[in-house]
Design a protein around this motif. Sequence first.
Motif, short mmCIF file in Angstrom:
data_model
loop_
_atom_site.label_atom_id
_atom_site.label_comp_id
_atom_site.label_asym_id
_atom_site.label_seq_id
_atom_site.Cartn_x
_atom_site.Cartn_y
_atom_site.Cartn_z
N GLY A 155 43.19 38.59 37.20
CA GLY A 155 42.62 37.37 36.59
C GLY A 155 41.97 37.59 35.24
N CYS A 156 40.77 37.06 35.09
CA CYS A 156 40.02 37.19 33.83
C CYS A 156 38.58 37.58 34.21
N TYR A 157 37.78 37.82 33.21
CA TYR A 157 36.40 38.27 33.39
C TYR A 157 35.64 37.39 34.40
N GLU A 158 35.70 36.08 34.21
CA GLU A 158 34.91 35.16 35.06
C GLU A 158 35.39 35.22 36.51
N ARG A 193 37.06 37.69 37.97
CA ARG A 193 36.77 39.02 38.56
C ARG A 193 35.31 39.10 39.03
N GLU A 253 49.61 37.35 30.23
CA GLU A 253 48.72 38.51 30.30
C GLU A 253 47.37 38.10 30.91
N GLY A 254 47.02 38.68 32.03
CA GLY A 254 45.67 38.52 32.56
C GLY A 254 45.35 37.26 33.34
N MET A 255 46.09 36.17 33.19
CA MET A 255 45.64 34.94 33.86
C MET A 255 46.69 34.28 34.73
#
Length: 285
Positions: free
Chosen positions: A100-103, A105, A186-188
């Motif tokens: 996922g992303c920072y939030e 995770r 990428e990432g999301m």
Amino acid sequence: MFSPFEYKRPETLQEVFQLLNQDNDAQIVAGGTDLLVKLREAESSPDLLIDIKELEELKGIEQNNDEIKIGSLTTITEIKENKLIKNKLYALYQAASEFGCYEIRNRATIGGNVVHASPGAEFGVPLFALEAEVEVIGKNGTKRLPIEEFWYDVGRVKLDNELLKSIIININKNIKNSYHRLSRVEGMDLAVVNTALAKKSNEKYRSYFGTVARTPYRNEKIDEILGEEKFNKSTFAEIQDIINKSVSPRASSLRASPEYKKRMVVSLLKKCLRDIEELGDDIDG
Ligand SMILES: Cc1cc2nc3c(=O)[nH]c(=O)nc-3n(C[C@H](O)[C@H](O)[C@H](O)COP(=O)(O)OP(=O)(O)OC[C@H]3O[C@@H](n4cnc5c(N)ncnc54)[C@H](O)[C@@H]3O)c2cc1C
């Protein structure tokens, strides 16, 4: 639209089990990152949400002799930042880093990922490859079972008014391990496909492939071929042939065609092997 529901945040396990036993339409919530999407899309309409985030018994990462125990409420960020995980269970570090992303995770938990049991879940293939076991707790106590038994179908795990308490991995059995995924964004985005490989203390391998079957998929013939340890182009041609003949990924997937998935899981297997072994260029192609 959310339907109205009651919300409780018990502080003890006993309270959780009382609530679960009183109300057939109660639903556990940990980070809420899967559940809230379902509620918004009205795929689920419980009349009681039981938030378990206060339960200390379900938190933390610890080592006891040969085993690392990860509490089900451990967030993805906590896994990514834990030195024990990075040193001993690199595949889980890789999965947490891709997640996922920072939030997301920061909120999402490993327990929620396992119980949601989605075919491309980040922690599916690595935990199966690592032969993880789960601890399940109910009003009559705790039991321990292999993850393959617990996570038995898409979105299905063996829980009966119980909680997933922790995930346990033997680090002596798993000398080296690796995880890779492919996603569209990428990432999301969830993984289009993912693969994990663990090298065992007896020099054998255990590989798992995600999104090509209803649960993380293993074919023992592939692990036997990997165990022969003379990797070259024909090794992977043989593995590709086994995959082509043994899995039928869902044709209705929005993320990728069955043919693409079958090719990419093998390509990711090569990446995992490169992480684990010193390999030359002879497996390219
Ligand atoms: C924007 C976005 C990006 C995402 N990216 C990824 C990604 O890259 N990779 C990925 O794999 N997933 C991803 N997800 C999905 C989700 O974040 C994960 O599956 C996450 O790990 C779920 O954990 P949670 O704590 O939020 O679970 P919740 O939503 O709280 O719960 C999920 C399910 O598990 C049950 N549950 C949770 N904990 C327990 C427990 N201890 N015992 C019993 N039942 C329990 C709940 O009742 C519910 O049915 C993404 C979601 C969003 C919204």
